[in-house]
Scaffold this motif. Structure first.
Motif, short mmCIF file in Angstrom:
data_model
loop_
_atom_site.label_atom_id
_atom_site.label_comp_id
_atom_site.label_asym_id
_atom_site.label_seq_id
_atom_site.Cartn_x
_atom_site.Cartn_y
_atom_site.Cartn_z
N PHE A 284 0.85 -1.19 0.00
CA PHE A 284 0.00 0.00 0.00
C PHE A 284 0.88 1.24 0.00
CE2 PHE A 284 -2.23 3.46 2.00
CZ PHE A 284 -3.50 3.40 1.45
N TYR A 285 0.54 2.20 -0.87
CA TYR A 285 1.27 3.47 -0.91
C TYR A 285 0.37 4.57 -0.37
CZ TYR A 285 4.43 0.88 -3.92
OH TYR A 285 5.30 -0.04 -4.42
N PRO A 286 0.76 5.22 0.73
CA PRO A 286 -0.11 6.25 1.31
C PRO A 286 -0.31 7.41 0.35
CG PRO A 286 2.08 6.31 2.30
CD PRO A 286 2.03 5.07 1.45
N ALA A 287 -1.42 8.12 0.56
CA ALA A 287 -1.77 9.23 -0.32
C ALA A 287 -0.67 10.28 -0.37
CB ALA A 287 -3.09 9.85 0.13
N LYS A 288 0.00 10.52 0.76
CA LYS A 288 1.06 11.56 0.77
C LYS A 288 2.16 11.22 -0.22
CE LYS A 288 3.60 9.34 4.55
NZ LYS A 288 4.12 9.45 5.93
N LEU A 289 2.51 9.92 -0.36
CA LEU A 289 3.55 9.52 -1.29
C LEU A 289 3.01 9.53 -2.73
CD1 LEU A 289 6.33 8.44 -2.01
CD2 LEU A 289 5.54 6.13 -1.45
N GLN A 290 1.80 9.04 -2.91
CA GLN A 290 1.23 9.02 -4.26
C GLN A 290 1.13 10.43 -4.84
OE1 GLN A 290 -2.03 6.33 -5.25
NE2 GLN A 290 -2.02 5.63 -3.14
#
Length: 317
Positions: A284-290
């Motif tokens: 899972f990639y958090p929204a902050k990184l995406q």
């Protein structure tokens, strides 16, 4: 067999408390931030250490510091808690709202100059995110250092990492006018006859150039008067007339325009350096990184001195 926390103990809560202790710098400060008492914080820390069978913190009258196991636990705990928050956000339908701390490693010169504009835009877009902007010219240990992603200039040869190619950095030959035998008009002077400076990260004892039109290659040995691993130091030495050098086009563009440096052999250039955004694989990639990845892919090709490159698909959440 691994010891389990005391009955009723919440493992997520234990991890949250441990992370807060480290970030706050003391048990008392962590207790204040968590709205509880220092004995409660101390008991949670002890419960976590018992559960893991490890000593995480060394405490003395002078303060506290992480043990080696504590450093690894801290990095994993941060990742675990971020994943847990992301799970909660996703189930609540709030995964599109980036939040939390994003830790990014960037090259010294590039991170102080060209990348500040996209960083500023990112922070202006996402008010609930803060960023640790860490200047290093090396590949980080993502897990041990708790790094979310890194901007790296040059090749990425670790197949275990995800690397998105964002752009390329053109590199050209420059020198101060005072170094040239006939002044600025001698931009086509034989390069091998000049004194040279070396940027040890990319070239040391040999210069390799390609012709812009037909790809012909020329190579010649150099004995650098000065070698450095700093792009800023290389530029300053070139401005002082110590030698010719191969520099990233963006850092010398203003000097060329103002006549402080001369673009030598304009039909020839060194191989451009790829710029990658690099991060470890995860489920899972958090929204902050995406959102950071999206903005960097959007803005990087338009940064002064950059050349765009082919796009690849962004990671799925």
């Amino acid at each position: 067999m691994t010891n389990l926390p005391a009955p009723g103990a919440d493992r997520i809560e234990l991890m949250q408390t441990f992370v807060r202790i480290v970030e706050a710098g003391s048990l008392s400060a962590a207790a204040t931030q968590l709205g509880t008492t220092q004995p409660t914080v101390s008991r949670r820390l002890q419960a976590l250490e018992r559960a893991l069978g490890l000593k995480l913190l060394q405490r003395s009258t002078h303060g506290m510091k992480l043990t080696g196991d504590g450093e690894r636990c801290f990095a994993h705990a941060k990742e675990l808690l971020e994943s847990w928050r992301a799970l909660e956000d996703d189930l609540r339908g709030a995964s599109d709202a980036p939040r939390g701390l994003l830790r990014v490693v960037v090259p010294h010169a590039f991170g102080q100059d060209q990348l500040v504009a996209p960083l500023t835009e990112y922070l202006q877009r996402h008010a609930q995110v803060s960023v640790d902007w860490l200047l290093h010219d090396r590949r980080p240990d993502f897990i041990a250092e708790g790094i979310d992603c890194a901007v790296m200039v040059g090749s990425v040869d670790d197949p275990a990492l995800i690397a998105i190619r964002l752009a390329e950095v053109p590199r050209i030959v420059v020198a101060a006018p005072s170094l040239l035998p006939a002044g600025p008009a001698a931009a086509h002077a034989p390069l091998a006859e000049l004194p040279w400076l070396a940027l040890k990260t990319y070239y040391r004892n040999e210069v390799t150039l390609q012709h812009r039109e037909d790809g012909r290659e020329q190579r010649f040995a150099i004995q650098p008067r000065m070698a450095t691993d700093s792009l800023y130091a290389l530029r300053q030495a070139a401005l002082a007339g110590l030698g010719a050098c191969i520099a990233s086009a963006w850092i010398v563009a203003g000097d060329i325009a103002q006549g402080r440096l001369v673009h030598l052999a304009p039909d020839w250039r060194a191989s451009p350096l790829p710029v990658h955004l690099v991060y470890p694989p995860a489920r899972f990639y958090p929204a902050k990184l995406q959102r950071f990845i999206e903005l960097m892919r959007e803005r990087m090709p338009g940064i002064v001195g950059m050349v765009g490159t082919a796009r690849k698909p962004a990671p799925a959440s």
